[in-house]
Design a protein around this motif. Structure first.
Motif, PDB file in Angstrom:
ATOM      1  N   LEU A  37      57.568  47.170  34.521  1.00 18.75           N
ATOM      2  CA  LEU A  37      56.254  46.563  34.725  1.00 18.75           C
ATOM      3  C   LEU A  37      56.188  45.265  33.946  1.00 18.75           C
ATOM      4  N   ASP A  38      56.019  44.177  34.642  1.00 23.34           N
ATOM      5  CA  ASP A  38      55.948  42.879  34.005  1.00 23.34           C
ATOM      6  C   ASP A  38      54.497  42.580  33.628  1.00 23.34           C
ATOM      7  N   PRO A  39      54.206  42.375  32.348  1.00 23.98           N
ATOM      8  CA  PRO A  39      52.833  42.080  31.928  1.00 23.98           C
ATOM      9  C   PRO A  39      52.242  40.860  32.639  1.00 23.98           C
ATOM     10  N   GLU A  40      53.080  39.873  32.949  1.00 24.09           N
ATOM     11  CA  GLU A  40      52.589  38.691  33.653  1.00 24.09           C
ATOM     12  C   GLU A  40      52.150  39.042  35.076  1.00 24.09           C
ATOM     13  N   ASP A  41      52.852  39.966  35.728  1.00 24.24           N
ATOM     14  CA  ASP A  41      52.433  40.418  37.059  1.00 24.24           C
ATOM     15  C   ASP A  41      51.103  41.148  36.981  1.00 24.24           C
ATOM     16  N   VAL A  42      50.937  41.937  35.931  1.00 29.44           N
ATOM     17  CA  VAL A  42      49.672  42.656  35.732  1.00 29.44           C
ATOM     18  C   VAL A  42      48.535  41.649  35.607  1.00 29.44           C
ATOM     19  N   VAL A  43      48.743  40.603  34.812  1.00 32.74           N
ATOM     20  CA  VAL A  43      47.689  39.614  34.579  1.00 32.74           C
ATOM     21  C   VAL A  43      47.399  38.809  35.849  1.00 32.74           C
ATOM     22  N   GLN A  44      48.430  38.503  36.631  1.00 34.11           N
ATOM     23  CA  GLN A  44      48.190  37.831  37.913  1.00 34.11           C
ATOM     24  C   GLN A  44      47.290  38.695  38.790  1.00 34.11           C
ATOM     25  N   SER A  45      47.563  39.978  38.804  1.00 36.06           N
ATOM     26  CA  SER A  45      46.743  40.911  39.572  1.00 36.06           C
ATOM     27  C   SER A  45      45.320  40.968  39.020  1.00 36.06           C
ATOM     28  N   VAL A  46      45.184  40.895  37.710  1.00 34.84           N
ATOM     29  CA  VAL A  46      43.863  40.895  37.073  1.00 34.84           C
ATOM     30  C   VAL A  46      43.054  39.685  37.541  1.00 34.84           C
ATOM     31  N   PHE A  47      43.667  38.505  37.492  1.00 37.65           N
ATOM     32  CA  PHE A  47      42.951  37.304  37.920  1.00 37.65           C
ATOM     33  C   PHE A  47      42.617  37.364  39.407  1.00 37.65           C
ATOM     34  N   ARG A  48      43.539  37.860  40.201  1.00 31.89           N
ATOM     35  CA  ARG A  48      43.279  37.966  41.641  1.00 31.89           C
ATOM     36  C   ARG A  48      42.082  38.888  41.890  1.00 31.89           C
ATOM     37  N   THR A  49      42.057  40.020  41.216  1.00 35.37           N
ATOM     38  CA  THR A  49      40.946  40.965  41.372  1.00 35.37           C
ATOM     39  C   THR A  49      39.641  40.330  40.916  1.00 35.37           C
ATOM     40  N   MET A  50      39.672  39.655  39.765  1.00 38.95           N
ATOM     41  CA  MET A  50      38.456  39.043  39.246  1.00 38.95           C
ATOM     42  C   MET A  50      37.941  37.977  40.201  1.00 38.95           C
ATOM     43  N   PHE A  51      38.817  37.104  40.693  1.00 35.47           N
ATOM     44  CA  PHE A  51      38.372  36.042  41.597  1.00 35.47           C
ATOM     45  C   PHE A  51      37.842  36.617  42.904  1.00 35.47           C
ATOM     46  N   ARG A  52      38.551  37.583  43.457  1.00 34.63           N
ATOM     47  CA  ARG A  52      38.133  38.185  44.733  1.00 34.63           C
ATOM     48  C   ARG A  52      36.776  38.862  44.592  1.00 34.63           C
ATOM     49  N   ARG A  53      36.646  39.670  43.557  1.00 33.78           N
ATOM     50  CA  ARG A  53      35.403  40.435  43.399  1.00 33.78           C
ATOM     51  C   ARG A  53      34.250  39.560  42.917  1.00 33.78           C
ATOM     52  N   THR A  54      34.526  38.515  42.160  1.00 35.31           N
ATOM     53  CA  THR A  54      33.470  37.582  41.765  1.00 35.31           C
ATOM     54  C   THR A  54      32.972  36.826  42.992  1.00 35.31           C
TER      55      THR A  54
END
Length: 193
Positions: free
Chosen positions: A47-64
């Motif tokens: 599990l790459d922490p950077e991939d996790v964070v990319q997913s976090v930003f994607r989720t935040m932008f989409r849901r915002t």
């Protein structure tokens, strides 16, 4: 003076991509460190922490963008990002614990077959998140059927492998399709053909 996060989010909602870049620059590295700290050594290679964070930003932008999140105070944004990061790490670790021998998500090999166009990074992140949500809502047998179907097995082959009637496979695949379509309609993100 540094612009506060809520103003950056508002600018991003208004179409300013530079605001999104500033948010990522401001919080990205701290979130990567948080994700890395929460991942045990056992999962660091898978599990790459950077991939996790990319997913976090994607989720935040989409849901915002969808109106799911509103920020009253500047620290609300940071708290949300930390919460999403911790949840994503926890969910990804749980997924890996269920099958620790598997080096990749069971759907990674099928992404190219499912996507009919050349996807961008955000498309792949959204699709991977969507598949993860699908998995959570399906029973283990439904997960297995979906995986086999995405891998190109016919309904007859799936029935034979599972020692059930073809009609049972059709009925279960129809149920899966209905669940996926309902989820796609809820999220408004993924077009189901």
């Amino acid at each position: 003076m540094t612009e506060n996060s809520t103003d950056l989010v508002d600018r991003w909602r208004g179409g300013d991509q530079d605001a999104a870049t500033q948010l990522h620059q401001r919080y990205g590295e701290r979130l990567v460190m948080l994700a890395r700290k929460r991942l045990s050594n056992k999962f660091q290679g898978r599990l790459d922490p950077e991939d996790v964070v990319q997913s976090v930003f994607r989720t935040m932008f989409r849901r915002t963008q969808a109106g799911s999140f509103e920020f009253q105070k500047d620290d609300d944004f940071w708290k949300l990002m930390v919460t999403i990061t911790l949840n994503k790490v926890r969910n990804k670790v749980r997924g890996k614990k269920r099958d620790p021998d598997r080096e990749r998500n069971q759907f990674d090999d099928t992404l190219a077959a499912v996507m009919c166009r050349d996807p961008g990074t955000l498309d792949l992140v959204a699709f991977t998140d969507f598949l993860g949500e699908i998995q959570k809502r399906l029973s283990p047998i439904e997960q297995q059927l979906l995986t086999l179907r995405l891998e190109g097995y016919t309904q007859e082959e799936i029935a034979e492998q599972n020692e059930v009637d073809v009609r049972t496979v059709r009925r279960r695949l129809t149920s899966i399709r209905e669940k996926v379509s309902a989820m796609a309609a809820e999220s408004g993100d993924i077009d189901i053909v």
